[in-house]
Motif scaffolding. Structure first.
Motif, PDB file in Angstrom:
ATOM      1  N   HIS A   1       0.850  -1.185   0.000  1.00 20.06           N
ATOM      2  CA  HIS A   1       0.000   0.000   0.000  1.00 20.06           C
ATOM      3  C   HIS A   1       0.886   1.237   0.000  1.00 20.06           C
ATOM      4  CE1 HIS A   1      -3.585  -2.403   0.804  1.00 20.06           C
ATOM      5  NE2 HIS A   1      -2.973  -2.961   1.829  1.00 20.06           N
ATOM      6  N   GLY A   2       0.498   2.260  -0.723  1.00 17.54           N
ATOM      7  CA  GLY A   2       1.242   3.509  -0.708  1.00 17.54           C
ATOM      8  C   GLY A   2       2.486   3.464  -1.566  1.00 17.54           C
TER       9      GLY A   2
ATOM     10  N   ARG B   1      -4.607  -8.320  -3.887  1.00 19.08           N
ATOM     11  CA  ARG B   1      -3.599  -7.285  -4.068  1.00 19.08           C
ATOM     12  C   ARG B   1      -2.222  -7.708  -3.568  1.00 19.08           C
ATOM     13  NH1 ARG B   1      -3.518  -1.946  -5.135  1.00 19.08           N
ATOM     14  NH2 ARG B   1      -1.882  -0.694  -4.164  1.00 19.08           N
ATOM     15  N   GLU B   2      -2.191  -8.613  -2.612  1.00 20.90           N
ATOM     16  CA  GLU B   2      -0.931  -9.047  -2.015  1.00 20.90           C
ATOM     17  C   GLU B   2      -0.173 -10.041  -2.882  1.00 20.90           C
ATOM     18  OE1 GLU B   2       0.186 -10.712   2.395  1.00 20.90           O
ATOM     19  OE2 GLU B   2      -1.116 -11.960   1.158  1.00 20.90           O
ATOM     20  N   LEU B   3      -0.847 -10.677  -3.806  1.00 17.83           N
ATOM     21  CA  LEU B   3      -0.281 -11.799  -4.534  1.00 17.83           C
ATOM     22  C   LEU B   3       1.064 -11.495  -5.199  1.00 17.83           C
ATOM     23  CD1 LEU B   3      -1.189 -14.694  -4.750  1.00 17.83           C
ATOM     24  CD2 LEU B   3      -2.346 -14.146  -6.894  1.00 17.83           C
ATOM     25  N   PRO B   4       1.233 -10.357  -5.884  1.00 20.44           N
ATOM     26  CA  PRO B   4       2.547 -10.088  -6.485  1.00 20.44           C
ATOM     27  C   PRO B   4       3.682 -10.048  -5.464  1.00 20.44           C
ATOM     28  CG  PRO B   4       0.886  -8.643  -7.422  1.00 20.44           C
ATOM     29  CD  PRO B   4       0.241  -9.320  -6.261  1.00 20.44           C
ATOM     30  N   LEU B   5       3.389  -9.568  -4.247  1.00 21.24           N
ATOM     31  CA  LEU B   5       4.447  -9.482  -3.245  1.00 21.24           C
ATOM     32  C   LEU B   5       4.800 -10.836  -2.673  1.00 21.24           C
ATOM     33  CD1 LEU B   5       2.713  -6.543  -2.929  1.00 21.24           C
ATOM     34  CD2 LEU B   5       4.632  -6.193  -1.376  1.00 21.24           C
ATOM     35  N   ILE B   6       3.812 -11.706  -2.455  1.00 20.36           N
ATOM     36  CA  ILE B   6       4.169 -13.022  -1.917  1.00 20.36           C
ATOM     37  C   ILE B   6       4.834 -13.881  -2.989  1.00 20.36           C
ATOM     38  CG2 ILE B   6       2.391 -12.892  -0.159  1.00 20.36           C
ATOM     39  CD1 ILE B   6       0.781 -14.933  -1.723  1.00 20.36           C
TER      40      ILE B   6
ATOM     41  N   ASN C   1      -8.301  -9.801  -0.167  1.00 21.63           N
ATOM     42  CA  ASN C   1      -8.746  -8.946  -1.272  1.00 21.63           C
ATOM     43  C   ASN C   1      -8.791  -7.463  -0.922  1.00 21.63           C
ATOM     44  OD1 ASN C   1      -9.126 -11.254  -2.834  1.00 21.63           O
ATOM     45  ND2 ASN C   1     -11.227 -11.530  -2.140  1.00 21.63           N
ATOM     46  N   ALA C   2      -8.330  -7.079   0.260  1.00 14.34           N
ATOM     47  CA  ALA C   2      -8.333  -5.669   0.652  1.00 14.34           C
ATOM     48  C   ALA C   2      -7.515  -4.838  -0.336  1.00 14.34           C
ATOM     49  CB  ALA C   2      -7.779  -5.522   2.066  1.00 14.34           C
ATOM     50  N   GLN C   3      -8.106  -3.761  -0.813  1.00 13.06           N
ATOM     51  CA  GLN C   3      -7.445  -2.915  -1.800  1.00 13.06           C
ATOM     52  C   GLN C   3      -6.734  -1.719  -1.178  1.00 13.06           C
ATOM     53  OE1 GLN C   3      -7.454  -3.805  -5.271  1.00 13.06           O
ATOM     54  NE2 GLN C   3      -8.098  -5.652  -4.160  1.00 13.06           N
ATOM     55  N   THR C   4      -7.070  -1.411   0.074  1.00 14.64           N
ATOM     56  CA  THR C   4      -6.435  -0.301   0.768  1.00 14.64           C
ATOM     57  C   THR C   4      -6.017  -0.749   2.165  1.00 14.64           C
ATOM     58  OG1 THR C   4      -8.488   0.527   1.756  1.00 14.64           O
ATOM     59  CG2 THR C   4      -7.918   1.333  -0.458  1.00 14.64           C
ATOM     60  N   ARG C   5      -5.149   0.029   2.775  1.00 16.47           N
ATOM     61  CA  ARG C   5      -4.734  -0.274   4.140  1.00 16.47           C
ATOM     62  C   ARG C   5      -5.938  -0.225   5.082  1.00 16.47           C
ATOM     63  NH1 ARG C   5      -0.795  -3.040   6.839  1.00 16.47           N
ATOM     64  NH2 ARG C   5      -0.708  -2.320   8.991  1.00 16.47           N
ATOM     65  N   GLU C   6      -6.833   0.724   4.852  1.00 16.22           N
ATOM     66  CA  GLU C   6      -8.008   0.864   5.701  1.00 16.22           C
ATOM     67  C   GLU C   6      -8.895  -0.379   5.618  1.00 16.22           C
ATOM     68  OE1 GLU C   6      -6.909   3.130   3.557  1.00 16.22           O
ATOM     69  OE2 GLU C   6      -6.137   4.599   5.014  1.00 16.22           O
ATOM     70  N   GLU C   7      -9.062  -0.921   4.419  1.00 15.93           N
ATOM     71  CA  GLU C   7      -9.856  -2.137   4.264  1.00 15.93           C
ATOM     72  C   GLU C   7      -9.190  -3.317   4.955  1.00 15.93           C
ATOM     73  OE1 GLU C   7     -10.596  -2.891   0.161  1.00 15.93           O
ATOM     74  OE2 GLU C   7     -11.792  -1.073  -0.143  1.00 15.93           O
ATOM     75  N   LEU C   8      -7.863  -3.389   4.858  1.00 15.96           N
ATOM     76  CA  LEU C   8      -7.132  -4.479   5.495  1.00 15.96           C
ATOM     77  C   LEU C   8      -7.285  -4.422   7.011  1.00 15.96           C
ATOM     78  CD1 LEU C   8      -5.104  -6.862   5.242  1.00 15.96           C
ATOM     79  CD2 LEU C   8      -3.280  -5.156   5.514  1.00 15.96           C
TER      80      LEU C   8
END
Length: 624
Positions: A35-36, A183-188, A536-543
């Motif tokens: 995020h960010g 959203r996390e998939l590319p990082l893992i 599936n959270a798209q923002t830090r706030e959603e996470l």
């Protein structure tokens, strides 16, 4: 789940899962943030928490309270050697001063659309395995297939949303996701170590072995004594030594790891100079044994280092596959029998804080009553959830620390009676079957007896016959993997950016998947739903909202008896090291950013004790 993974350059299979090139901007970058923005620009030369001019050289000796019979950490068989991942490189590297951002290592850059429905890793043409062979896209495809098909169950859960991986050419490998929600998939995927296909193609990856594997990382295995020691040597012509992500790191020429019979022997070996550095997990040892002339003179440094890591949930873990623990009222009653305040005062020297969240020591922990964002996730399931989630703030039962917890014992008895248990004399029995309430707490370390025995005494006041059984570590690991236990002491570690690993912890599908980390045996469609919301959270706030919502459901399900946590690293080391000015904010203490002082001995200290490494294994230790 069977993953059908295809190698090739098919244009059709390479299509984006949800949008076209005309509709979505494609990003080409030297790194990627969850995020960010990224802290480090494309022209960065090193991380801020290293000394880029740190000198190389010397030998350090570390210790492990375990044995090993394998050099493969990625399969469910065998006990893997400690520090084995020093021999491997990954596609990307996480920075230790950002919550979750990765920069290029094997992959010099990444290419992905804004919706992150696919990602292409561009392999650095300089990347090499230790035998000089180039690292290519086909090696990445091979690695992914092996881990998902033959690796630990964790990998199937972690990479469950990947539907295709293909080598576009020798330098580019593309992963395509099921949709654009993860959203996390590319990082893992960036965390993926890369195995050499040419080395493994005629070997059985799923077989535990002490054959020295071929790697590509900063170290390789120089020698080993089976079950007793492993020596790693720095690769002098390491291909990535001058890359920004490794500049100033991995400064020791040799890393020797010795294995010890038990914690007492290992502690005496440290004080005698047999090894150089240790992290302490026992509050009693920290308070009583790190004293003496060597500490007073500065020969040995003792230090507490605050950190920003989530401390997760360490707890008594109940196996809900057992009929005894299926009722949440029973599980809650067992929590009332644990007197943390007395334990902390009498056994831990007041070192710990009671844990009241599965995401303790982070903003992800549920606090207060649910806010609007959390309620939006929880309200659709109100009828299926404990009503306390909406009306009460979860707190573990408390006492005055005197050891007299009559009030909590009375509450526990009331809960047990409401769940159908009754007293037959002083014995608690099932009201229908007449069977006594009896269970076993499985341990692998004698150190935990002093914590468990007072708890067993309190359970006796409830009419419950509990016992502690210590087994050797090999059997402990086997029993836990088979879910053949009543209660254990276990932990559920968390990061600052939870995601796909939550499936392995709580997802219904993995409750019966032996070897998974769903130790509790949770099968709850609400938790399954919230796991998807986290992933599936798209923002830090959603996470944050999704983690807090799931935290509440887990806590009020009374699946564990929370124990304790500490927000500091407790370390001790012989005074032979120099350290960077800025320590890492996240992760470990950054031992591999340190270097040896000029003139520091490459050998063990002259006053080394006559203690012998031994061969008992332990899983990663919870803090005691």
């Amino acid at each position: 789940m069977k993953h059908f993974l295809m190698l090739g350059c098919s244009i059709i299979l390479g299509l984006w899962s949800s949008t076209s090139l005309a509709e979505t901007r494609v990003i080409n970058s030297h790194g990627i943030a969850m995020h960010g923005d990224m802290k480090y620009g494309e022209d960065f030369t090193h991380f801020d928490y290293v000394n880029p001019d740190a000198p190389k050289g010397g030998t350090v000796t570390l210790a492990s309270p375990s044995t090993f019979d394998s050099f493969n950490p990625d399969i469910p068989k065998g006990d893997s050697a400690a520090n084995i991942n020093l021999i491997y490189d990954t596609l990307l590297v996480s920075s230790a001063d950002e919550p979750f951002t990765e920069y290029g290592l094997i992959a010099e850059k990444v290419e992905y659309p804004e919706d992150r429905s696919w990602i292409i890793f561009h392999i650095n043409p300089k990347a090499r395995f230790h035998d000089g062979e180039p690292i290519e896209a086909s090696d990445v495809v091979f690695t992914f297939n092996q881990l998902v098909e033959n690796g630990r169950p964790f990998y199937k859960a972690y990479y469950a949303d990947i539907v295709n991986v293909e080598a576009l050419d020798k330098q580019r490998v593309k992963f395509t996701a099921r949709d654009n929600k993860n959203r996390e998939l590319p990082l893992i995927l960036g965390q993926l170590k890369v195995l050499p296909e040419h080395y493994w193609k005629d070997k059985d990856f799923a077989k535990s072995s002490l054959d020295i594997p071929l790697g590509s990382g900063p170290y390789k295995i120089k020698s080993f004594d089976s079950g007793k020691s492993v020596t790693f040597e720095r690769v002098k012509d390491y291909w990535a030594r001058d890359l920004p992500v490794h500049k100033g790191m991995y400064n020791y020429d040799t890393v020797h790891v010795s294995y010890y019979r038990d914690d007492t022997v290992m502690m005496e070996a440290f004080k005698g100079g047999r090894y150089d550095y240790r992290e302490e997990i026992s509050s009693k040892r920290w308070a009583t044994e790190y004293t003496g002339k060597k500490y007073d003179s500065g020969k040995i440094i003792k230090k507490e280092i605050p950190h920003l890591n989530p401390t997760g949930m360490q707890s008594f873990v109940m196996n809900t596959r057992k009929d005894l623990f299926k009722d949440a009222r029973v599980r809650e009653a067992l929590d009332y029998a644990f007197d943390f305040e007395w334990t902390n005062k009498q056994l831990f020297y007041g070192a710990y804080t009671r844990t009241n969240s599965f995401f303790s020591n982070s903003e992800l922990a549920a606090t207060g009553l649910p806010n609007e964002a959390e309620l939006a996730l929880l309200e659709p399931f109100r009828e299926d959830l404990p009503q306390e989630i909406f009306t009460k703030v979860y707190r573990s039962p408390e006492t005055d620390g005197s050891g007299n917890n009559r009030k909590n014992i009375r509450k526990a008895i009331s809960l047990l009676k409401s769940a159908g248990w009754t007293f037959k004399g002083t014995e608690l029995v099932n009201g229908e079957t007449g069977k006594p309430f009896k269970f076993e707490i499985l341990l692998y370390s004698k150190d935990f007896e002093r914590i468990v025995l007072p708890y067993i005494k309190n359970l006796k006041r409830l009419g419950i016959e509990a016992s502690a059984r210590i087994v050797d570590t090999t059997n402990y690991i086997r029993i836990v993997r088979e879910f053949d236990f009543d209660m254990i002491i276990g932990g559920f570690a968390q990061s600052n950016s939870p995601g796909n690993e939550q499936r392995d912890y709580w997802f219904s599908k993995f409750a019966d998947h032996k070897g998974s980390r769903n130790l509790i045996g949770i099968r709850d469609p609400v938790i399954d739903h919230l796991i998807d919301k986290i992933i599936n959270a798209q923002t830090r706030e959603e996470l944050v909202a999704a983690c807090r919502a799931m935290d509440r459901v887990l806590l009020w399900g009374h699946y564990v008896i929370p124990q304790w946590h500490i927000d500091k690293h407790r370390i001790a080391y012989w005074n032979k090291f120099e350290q960077p000015k800025e320590p890492p904010l996240y992760g470990d203490v950054g031992f591999f950013t340190w270097w040896l002082k000029s003139g520091a001995s490459d050998e063990t200290h002259s006053d080394a004790a006559d203690t012998d490494p031994a061969t008992d294994n332990k899983p990663s230790d919870p803090k005691e």
